[in-house]
Scaffold this active site. Sequence first.
Site, PDB file in Angstrom:
ATOM      1  N   LYS A   1       0.818  -1.456   0.231  1.00  0.00           N
ATOM      2  CA  LYS A   1      -0.176   0.033   0.331  1.00  0.00           C
ATOM      3  C   LYS A   1       1.091   1.173  -0.258  1.00  0.00           C
ATOM      4  O   LYS A   1       1.209   1.740   1.177  1.00  0.00           O
ATOM      5  CB  LYS A   1      -0.881  -0.211   1.352  1.00  0.00           C
ATOM      6  CG  LYS A   1      -2.456   0.840   0.655  1.00  0.00           C
ATOM      7  CD  LYS A   1      -2.875   0.379   2.240  1.00  0.00           C
ATOM      8  CE  LYS A   1      -4.265   1.255   2.176  1.00  0.00           C
ATOM      9  NZ  LYS A   1      -4.626   2.189   1.431  1.00  0.00           N
TER      10      LYS A   1
HETATM   11  N1  PMP Z   1      -7.570  -2.210  -2.674  1.00  0.00           N
HETATM   12  C1  PMP Z   1      -6.707  -0.876  -2.951  1.00  0.00           C
HETATM   13  C2  PMP Z   1      -6.427  -0.184  -4.079  1.00  0.00           C
HETATM   14  C3  PMP Z   1      -7.213   0.104  -1.530  1.00  0.00           C
HETATM   15  O1  PMP Z   1      -6.466   1.579  -1.578  1.00  0.00           O
HETATM   16  C4  PMP Z   1      -7.910  -0.395  -0.272  1.00  0.00           C
HETATM   17  C5  PMP Z   1      -8.078   0.597   0.911  1.00  0.00           C
HETATM   18  N2  PMP Z   1      -6.745  -0.389   2.047  1.00  0.00           N
HETATM   19  C6  PMP Z   1      -8.359  -2.141   0.035  1.00  0.00           C
HETATM   20  C7  PMP Z   1      -8.831  -2.461  -2.069  1.00  0.00           C
HETATM   21  C8  PMP Z   1      -9.696  -2.053   0.518  1.00  0.00           C
HETATM   22  O2  PMP Z   1      -8.230  -3.246   1.785  1.00  0.00           O
HETATM   23  P1  PMP Z   1      -8.920  -2.848   3.168  1.00  0.00           P
HETATM   24  O3  PMP Z   1     -10.883  -3.573   2.835  1.00  0.00           O
HETATM   25  O4  PMP Z   1      -8.377  -3.625   3.976  1.00  0.00           O
HETATM   26  O5  PMP Z   1      -9.082  -1.467   3.815  1.00  0.00           O
END
Ligand code: PMP
Length: 307
Positions: free
Chosen positions: A159
Amino acid sequence: MPITKTEKIWMDGALVDWDDATIHVLTHSLHYGCGVFEGIRAYPTASGPAVFRLSDHIVRLFNSAKIFLIDIPFTADELVEATKQTVAVNGLQECYIRPLVYFGYGEMGLNPLPCPVNVSIAVWPWGAYLGEEGIQRGVRMKISSWQRHAPNAMPPAAKGTGMYINSSMAKIEALKAGYDEAILLSPQGYVSECTGENLFVVRGGRIVTPPLSAGALEGITQHSVMTIAADLGFDVSFGNILRSDLYTADEAFLTGTAAEVVPIRSVDDRTVGDGEPGPMTRKLQEVYAAAVRGRDDRYKDWNEHVR
Ligand code: PMP
């Protein structure tokens, strides 16, 4: 969505006043986008505010940092405690939490490693990311003309801050075209994910979500929803999804910490199902909403209390 100011932001081990949480314009990550972050939520529970799956988010933060060779100058336990402290000191029952790790002021040039590694944690109240109406009635999606980055260009497991240029371009394109959110395809043409959410489709009673190899982030909400779905006896798995699978899906929804569980009403103007959130989507929304608020004993371990 405007940011609602709170009292204190945690910066490199100290709580500073909101207005003093500033950085130098020559901060390395500001120029080259090499940083990592998390998006987390705290919810009110019967025993006070609890951060949903905080430890899992901090593990992902450290994994993102490892991929980019960023050496975080704190332990995971220290950042878990710092997050709880920041929520508590701001007196919030419910908030969004944004930990950020970045290369600071030190040197310029493409090698970030000589720069100091700085860490901040900010919290503020943040409502439904795709709107309350989106949660209730579903959102209109557009498949982006931008592809999700290939894994050897940008690693989808990380991320990383700079990686979100890709998401921002897709988001802007979708909004300007009158849609709520974008869906990105992988370079191989499979459905990857949305700009800040994972995606699920339901076809013939089976729930499928794209794997990491299709360029999706390993979402923590995705994992929570897959766990809940399996506990409900639903057939749920990772699998490649084609663009046409979206058009002919019985149900579709997206998941993310900020967005939560949001039904998809249409994709490229093809109505999903009958245009109303489907029964499996509704059930998963309901159990997820209970789990994050500590109202489902099966998932109590996911509620990490602030005090
Ligand atoms: N994909 C992307 C590109 C994201 O930025 C996020 C948000 N973090 C998610 C999926 C979903 O991840 P999460 O459920 O851990 O927030």
